[in-house]
Design an enzyme around this catalytic site. Structure first.
Site, PDB file in Angstrom:
ATOM      1  N   SER A 188       0.788  -1.236   0.000  1.00 34.09           N
ATOM      2  CA  SER A 188       0.000   0.000   0.000  1.00 34.09           C
ATOM      3  C   SER A 188       0.814   1.276   0.000  1.00 34.09           C
ATOM      4  CB  SER A 188      -0.940  -0.002   1.200  1.00 34.09           C
ATOM      5  OG  SER A 188      -0.197   0.148   2.387  1.00 34.09           O
ATOM      6  N   HIS A 216      -5.482  -4.281  -1.018  1.00 30.71           N
ATOM      7  CA  HIS A 216      -5.399  -3.120  -1.918  1.00 30.71           C
ATOM      8  C   HIS A 216      -5.638  -3.500  -3.373  1.00 30.71           C
ATOM      9  CE1 HIS A 216      -4.283  -0.182   1.086  1.00 30.71           C
ATOM     10  NE2 HIS A 216      -3.619  -1.168   1.663  1.00 30.71           N
ATOM     11  N   LYS A 247     -12.182  -0.924   1.717  1.00 29.73           N
ATOM     12  CA  LYS A 247     -11.445  -0.071   0.785  1.00 29.73           C
ATOM     13  C   LYS A 247     -12.237   0.023  -0.526  1.00 29.73           C
ATOM     14  CE  LYS A 247      -7.409  -0.402   3.636  1.00 29.73           C
ATOM     15  NZ  LYS A 247      -6.167  -1.065   4.034  1.00 29.73           N
TER      16      LYS A 247
END
Ligand SMILES: *Cc1c(COP(=O)(O)O)cnc(C)c1O
Length: 407
Positions: A188, A216, A247
């Protein structure tokens, strides 16, 4: 000991180093993300968010919001218990089926966050498998490190993405010793991507299990948003795929997807799964809607990739240094904690741009950065404004530019 003085003195040290964390008070506006109202001692103002992990804007997507509203209106607010004691609602069951399908696995298991999923799953697997050796990438996320540490299993750290080092460590062990290789797909802070296939090849050669954190990448890569492993046709080669619903999927929660036996094992032995209240059913419903949407729609992924390319090109045009990588994360390097915080403050105060400074201990000292995450809902005007502001601040702070700069 004077406890209060101790706390204050430790905080003063953080402040002096430029590493004291200040949270931005934001109010996002339904349907208008990435715009938000920021409140501070200086009053309220409108800002554009440039550092969110709601990478695709799904936290504002009408189908996600509709699903959450509908779930609240039909089943109410909280789950009312742990999964074992009345907290398993139909929405949880549906979501776990959706996740297993997303990753082509027999089963999936929900946790209250991605952090908890790593902590609980790695902690349980490494603790319970007799004599398990954990091989952990040097840049693994704090949640994986804490889980591995908690397991008390022996662990060896391999240099980040270094296959030779990993093989050296694997080869030093008896073939029959249980081994677990823990790593991420997209890292990340630098935005680089692990050589997943080669790691799976080593796992096969040395009789190891693989645990891949795709936090991610889920929602953003692969034809159905299954992550880098889906894009590269490798999902079936991984023992465990871990992800977040917080996310790109825009809600909250974490999960693992794996074989039915492994998932049942973690479900049955992981304290961090067993002894905590299940996610609210409306959260599960929203996540389910988000995953379903991104399984069939690539518009968001394509829009994001186009905007990432545009931001990079614009930064290159004026020589603002950023780490080249094959992902959607654009780390703009400042290399000084005080300047990093200062630039972030001025971006907010003068330009209405919100980018949180990333300082130690999230990244090593000397690599302080602004981590920019373009989304499909940023406009071309937003991008021009961002790059213009950065150009002005780069000159103001006398920071170095890349040689090919046109300005
Ligand atoms: C954010 C993050 C997590 C934790 O996920 P949450 O759902 O936010 O708790 C796990 N792994 C990595 C690599 C992350 O960046």
């Amino acid at each position: 000991m004077n406890y209060q003085n101790f706390f204050s003195a430790e905080l003063a040290k953080l402040r002096n180093d430029g590493n004291y964390r200040v949270f931005a008070d934001l109010e996002r506006h339904r349907g208008q993300y990435p715009q938000a109202t920021n409140r501070s001692g200086k009053g309220a103002r409108e800002v554009t968010i440039w550092c969110s992990n709601d990478y695709l804007g799904m936290g504002q997507h009408p189908s996600v919001l509709d699903a959450m509203h509908e779930a609240i209106d039909t089943v109410g607010a909280g789950a009312g218990g742990t999964r074992n004691i009345s907290g398993t609602t139909h929405h949880h069951v549906l979501l776990e089926a959706e996740l297993a399908d997303l990753h082509g696995k027999e089963a999936a298991l929900l946790f209250t966050s991605g952090y908890v999923s790593n902590w609980a799953a790695l902690g349980t697997l490494a603790a319970k498998i007799p004599d398990c050796l954990v091989l952990s990438d040097a840049l693994n996320h704090a949640s994986m490190i804490e889980g591995i540490r908690h397991s008390k299993a022996e662990r060896k750290i391999w240099r980040h993405n270094d296959l030779e080092h990993l093989e050296e460590l694997l080869a030093a062990e008896p073939l029959e010793r249980p081994k677990l290789i823990a790593f991420e797909s997209v890292y990340s802070m630098d935005g680089d991507i692990a050589p997943i296939k080669e790691i799976c090849d080593l796992a096969d050669k040395y009789n190891a299990m693989t645990y891949l954190d795709e936090v991610h990448a889920v929602g953003m890569y692969g034809p159905r948003g299954g992550g880098i492993a889906e894009r590269e046709g490798l999902m079936d080669r991984l023992t465990v795929i871990e992800g977040t619903l917080g996310k790109a999927f825009g809600v909250v929660g974490g999960y693992i997807a794996a074989s039915a036996a492994l998932v049942d094992f973690v479900r049955s032995f992981a304290s961090g799964f067993i002894f905590t209240t299940a996610l609210p059913p409306a959260v599960a419903a929203g996540a389910c809607a988000s995953i379903r949407h991104l399984k069939s729609s690539s518009v968001e992924r394509e829009g994001q990739q186009a905007n990432v390319a545009l931001v990079r090109a614009e930064l290159d045009r004026i020589g603002i240094p950023h780490i080249e990588n094959p992902s959607h994360i654009i780390p703009v390097m400042v290399g000084d904690p005080v300047k990093c915080k200062y630039i972030s403050d001025i971006l907010m105060d003068k330009f209405g741009i919100y980018i949180q400074p990333i300082n130690y201990p999230t990244v090593p000292k000397g690599t302080e950065r602004l981590r920019i995450t373009p989304s499909p809902v940023h406009s071309e005007a937003d991008i021009k404004h961002l790059v213009c502001a950065l150009g002005e601040l780069w000159s103001h702070c006398q920071l170095a530019r890349m040689p090919q700069a046109a300005e």
